[in-house]
Scaffold this motif. Structure first.
Motif, PDB file in Angstrom:
ATOM      1  N   UNK A 256       0.834  -1.210   0.000  1.00 61.10           N
ATOM      2  CA  UNK A 256       0.000   0.000   0.000  1.00 61.10           C
ATOM      3  C   UNK A 256       0.862   1.251   0.000  1.00 61.10           C
ATOM      4  N   UNK A 257       2.039   1.144   0.584  1.00 69.70           N
ATOM      5  CA  UNK A 257       2.945   2.291   0.578  1.00 69.70           C
ATOM      6  C   UNK A 257       3.333   2.656  -0.843  1.00 69.70           C
ATOM      7  N   UNK A 258       3.675   1.655  -1.651  1.00 65.91           N
ATOM      8  CA  UNK A 258       4.134   1.900  -3.015  1.00 65.91           C
ATOM      9  C   UNK A 258       2.989   2.045  -4.000  1.00 65.91           C
ATOM     10  N   UNK A 259       1.777   1.640  -3.601  1.00 68.89           N
ATOM     11  CA  UNK A 259       0.603   1.740  -4.480  1.00 68.89           C
ATOM     12  C   UNK A 259      -0.551   2.344  -3.684  1.00 68.89           C
TER      13      UNK A 259
ATOM     14  N   UNK B 152      -3.246   3.579  -4.343  1.00 70.91           N
ATOM     15  CA  UNK B 152      -4.611   3.261  -4.775  1.00 70.91           C
ATOM     16  C   UNK B 152      -5.161   2.022  -4.067  1.00 70.91           C
ATOM     17  N   UNK B 153      -4.290   1.253  -3.419  1.00 67.09           N
ATOM     18  CA  UNK B 153      -4.716   0.053  -2.710  1.00 67.09           C
ATOM     19  C   UNK B 153      -5.072   0.309  -1.245  1.00 67.09           C
ATOM     20  N   UNK B 154      -4.881   1.523  -0.774  1.00 69.88           N
ATOM     21  CA  UNK B 154      -4.996   1.772   0.665  1.00 69.88           C
ATOM     22  C   UNK B 154      -6.392   1.544   1.226  1.00 69.88           C
ATOM     23  N   UNK B 155      -7.403   1.771   0.446  1.00 73.92           N
ATOM     24  CA  UNK B 155      -8.768   1.663   0.961  1.00 73.92           C
ATOM     25  C   UNK B 155      -9.563   0.538   0.313  1.00 73.92           C
ATOM     26  N   UNK B 156      -8.854  -0.442  -0.247  1.00 69.31           N
ATOM     27  CA  UNK B 156      -9.523  -1.583  -0.866  1.00 69.31           C
ATOM     28  C   UNK B 156      -9.012  -2.867  -0.212  1.00 69.31           C
ATOM     29  N   UNK B 157      -9.808  -3.925  -0.227  1.00 67.45           N
ATOM     30  CA  UNK B 157      -9.329  -5.213   0.313  1.00 67.45           C
ATOM     31  C   UNK B 157      -8.142  -5.710  -0.508  1.00 67.45           C
ATOM     32  N   UNK B 158      -7.031  -5.971   0.162  1.00 67.24           N
ATOM     33  CA  UNK B 158      -5.792  -6.338  -0.525  1.00 67.24           C
ATOM     34  C   UNK B 158      -5.159  -7.537   0.164  1.00 67.24           C
ATOM     35  N   UNK B 159      -4.636  -8.455  -0.622  1.00 70.81           N
ATOM     36  CA  UNK B 159      -3.942  -9.623  -0.065  1.00 70.81           C
ATOM     37  C   UNK B 159      -2.706  -9.926  -0.884  1.00 70.81           C
TER      38      UNK B 159
ATOM     39  N   UNK C  12      -8.925  -4.236   5.691  1.00 66.61           N
ATOM     40  CA  UNK C  12     -10.171  -4.215   4.903  1.00 66.61           C
ATOM     41  C   UNK C  12     -10.536  -5.633   4.458  1.00 66.61           C
ATOM     42  N   UNK C  13      -9.519  -6.419   4.076  1.00 63.74           N
ATOM     43  CA  UNK C  13      -9.777  -7.803   3.658  1.00 63.74           C
ATOM     44  C   UNK C  13     -10.196  -8.659   4.849  1.00 63.74           C
TER      45      UNK C  13
ATOM     46  N   UNK D 231     -15.159 -11.072  -3.155  1.00 57.01           N
ATOM     47  CA  UNK D 231     -14.992 -11.093  -4.619  1.00 57.01           C
ATOM     48  C   UNK D 231     -14.163  -9.929  -5.160  1.00 57.01           C
ATOM     49  N   UNK D 232     -14.147  -8.801  -4.452  1.00 57.63           N
ATOM     50  CA  UNK D 232     -13.387  -7.637  -4.927  1.00 57.63           C
ATOM     51  C   UNK D 232     -11.960  -7.603  -4.386  1.00 57.63           C
ATOM     52  N   UNK D 233     -11.520  -8.708  -3.795  1.00 55.86           N
ATOM     53  CA  UNK D 233     -10.176  -8.762  -3.228  1.00 55.86           C
ATOM     54  C   UNK D 233      -9.125  -8.545  -4.311  1.00 55.86           C
ATOM     55  N   UNK D 234      -8.211  -7.620  -4.053  1.00 57.58           N
ATOM     56  CA  UNK D 234      -7.091  -7.366  -4.965  1.00 57.58           C
ATOM     57  C   UNK D 234      -5.925  -8.245  -4.528  1.00 57.58           C
ATOM     58  N   UNK D 235      -5.395  -9.038  -5.474  1.00 59.05           N
ATOM     59  CA  UNK D 235      -4.261  -9.919  -5.185  1.00 59.05           C
ATOM     60  C   UNK D 235      -2.982  -9.317  -5.731  1.00 59.05           C
ATOM     61  N   UNK D 236      -1.935  -9.355  -4.926  1.00 57.06           N
ATOM     62  CA  UNK D 236      -0.631  -8.870  -5.367  1.00 57.06           C
ATOM     63  C   UNK D 236       0.415  -9.928  -5.044  1.00 57.06           C
TER      64      UNK D 236
END
Length: 333
Positions: free
Chosen positions: A1-4, A6-13, A30-31, A50-55
Motif C-alpha cells: 500500500x505504501x508503493x501503491x 490506490x490500494x490503501x482503501x480496498x481489500x488487498x492480499x 479491509x480484507x 470477490x473484490x479482493x485485490x491480489x498482489x
C-alpha cells in the motif's frame, strides 16, 4: 500500500493466484473484515471477498525493509530478539534515552520507522515478554499499548486464554472443556491438575495466568528445522504420485540442508488434504535417508481417508549443538 496508494482503501492480499492453488500470505484490515486470513486458499478468499485485490509477494524488498527497521532498533538497544520480518522483542532496560522511559522510547522508534520507511508500526510496552506481545496487538495497525507494572495484574487476569502465546486451537479446546476460559479461571484451578492435563506446558499456562514470565531475550537464534514443500496444481491421490513428489523434493532438501552445519535429529513428512486438513509424521533419524521418507509416507497415507492430497512436504529437525556436547575426562594412570 505504501508503493501503491490506490490500494490503501480496498481489500488487498498478498498471495498466489487461485487458478494455481495459491494461498494467502497476508492481507490488510479491509480484507480481514470479510473473513480473509493468512494461510487461507486464495480461491476461498475470493469467495469471501470477490473484490479482493491480489498482489504477488516481494520477498527481496521485505527483507531489505526488515534490515532497515532492525538498524533503527539497534540505535536504542543491542538486545533484540527477532520474531519475524516485521516483529521483534526489544529490551530497553539499559537504554538511557528519554530518561529510560520505555514508553517514550517506543514512540520514538515508531516515529523513526514512519519517517524513514513510510510504514506504520504498533508497539506493546510491558515488564515481561508475553504481555508485551499481547499488548502489541491491542492498538494495531498504528498505535501503542502500555502496561505498567502496577497495571500488569489487572490486564492479565481478564485475558482470554487463547491470547497466551503458544495456546493454539487444540490446547484452547482442552482448556475450555475443563471450564477454563480466562486467566482468572486458571488461578482458581488446582496447579497439580493443570500439570496432569498439559504436562510442562501446564506450568507455562499457570505462570502466564499469574503474569509471570522471566524469560530473557534470545539474542542468537538456532534454526530448528529445514524443509521444502509443494502445493500441486491438481490434487493427487495415489502413493505412486506422492513418491514422485518426494523424488522431486528430496534434492531441494539436500541443497538447503547443505547450507546448515547442524546435524539432523529427525525426519518428517507433511500431507495436506483436499479439505485443508493436514497430517505430519515425524520420527527420530540421524541420517538423511530418502527411503525413510517413503516409510513415513506410508504412515501418513493411512490417514488419507480417500481424500485428495494438495500438498506434500519434507522436513528434518536439527539437533541443538549445545545438547550434542559431551564431557571428556582425562584419566591419569
Amino acid at each position: 500500500m505504501r508503493d501503491n496508494p490506490e490500494y490503501r482503501n480496498v481489500p488487498l492480499a498478498i498471495g498466489g493466484s487461485s487458478d494455481r492453488r495459491g494461498v494467502i500470505s497476508t492481507c490488510n484490515y479491509q480484507a480481514r473484515e470479510f473473513g480473509v486470513r493468512s494461510a487461507m486458499a486464495t480461491a476461498h478468499a475470493l469467495k469471501l471477498c470477490p473484490d479482493l485485490v491480489l498482489a504477488p509477494g516481494r520477498m527481496a524488498l521485505y527483507s531489505e525493509i526488515s534490515q532497515q527497521i532492525r538498524e533503527i532498533f539497534s540505535r536504542y538497544t543491542d538486545k533484540i530478539e527477532p520474531l519475524s520480518l516485521d516483529e521483534a522483542y526489544l529490551d530497553v532496560t539499559d537504554c538511557s534515552m528519554f530518561s529510560g522511559s520505555a514508553t517514550l522510547i517506543a514512540e520514538d522508534i515508531r516515529q523513526a520507522i514512519f519517517s524513514e520507511t513510510q510504514l506504520t508500526a504498533s508497539a506493546g510496552v510491558a515488564p515481561c515478554k508475553f504481555v508485551a506481545k499481547i499488548a502489541s496487538d491491542e492498538n494495531k495497525p498504528n498505535g501503542i499499548c502500555v502496561i505498567t507494572p502496577d497495571k500488569l495484574d489487572d490486564f492479565v487476569i481478564g485475558l482470554p486464554l487463547g491470547k497466551i502465546p503458544g495456546v493454539g486451537k487444540a490446547t484452547l479446546g482442552k482448556l475450555n472443556n475443563i471450564g477454563l476460559y480466562t486467566c482468572a479461571d486458571v488461578r482458581q484451578f488446582p496447579f497439580e491438575d493443570l500439570i496432569k492435563g498439559f504436562g510442562k506446558f501446564g506450568s507455562v499456562i499457570w505462570d502466564r495466568s499469574h503474569g509471570l514470565d522471566d524469560r530473557n531475550l534470545s539474542l542468537s537464534r538456532q534454526r530448528k528445522s529445514v524443509g521444502v514443500e509443494r502445493t500441486m496444481a491438481q490434487d493427487i491421490r495415489t502413493k505412486e504420485d506422492c513418491i514422485k513428489m518426494i523424488d522431486s523434493l528430496f534434492p531441494l532438501l539436500e541443497k538447503r540442508l547443505a547450507k546448515s552445519e547442524a546435524k539432523i535429529q529427525s525426519q518428517g513428512i507433511k500431507l495436506k488434504f483436499s479439505d485443508f486438513q493436514q497430517t505430519t509424521v515425524e520420527h527420530r533419524s540421524q541420517l538423511l535417508d530418502k527411503e525413510y521418507f517413503l516409510e513415513l509416507l506410508t504412515e501418513g497415507l493411512s490417514r488419507q481417508s480417500n481424500r485428495g492430497i494438495r500438498l506434500v512436504g519434507l522436513h528434518v529437525g536439527l539437533a541443538d549443538p549445545e545438547e550434542n556436547k559431551q564431557l571428556v575426562f582425562t584419566f591419569v594412570s
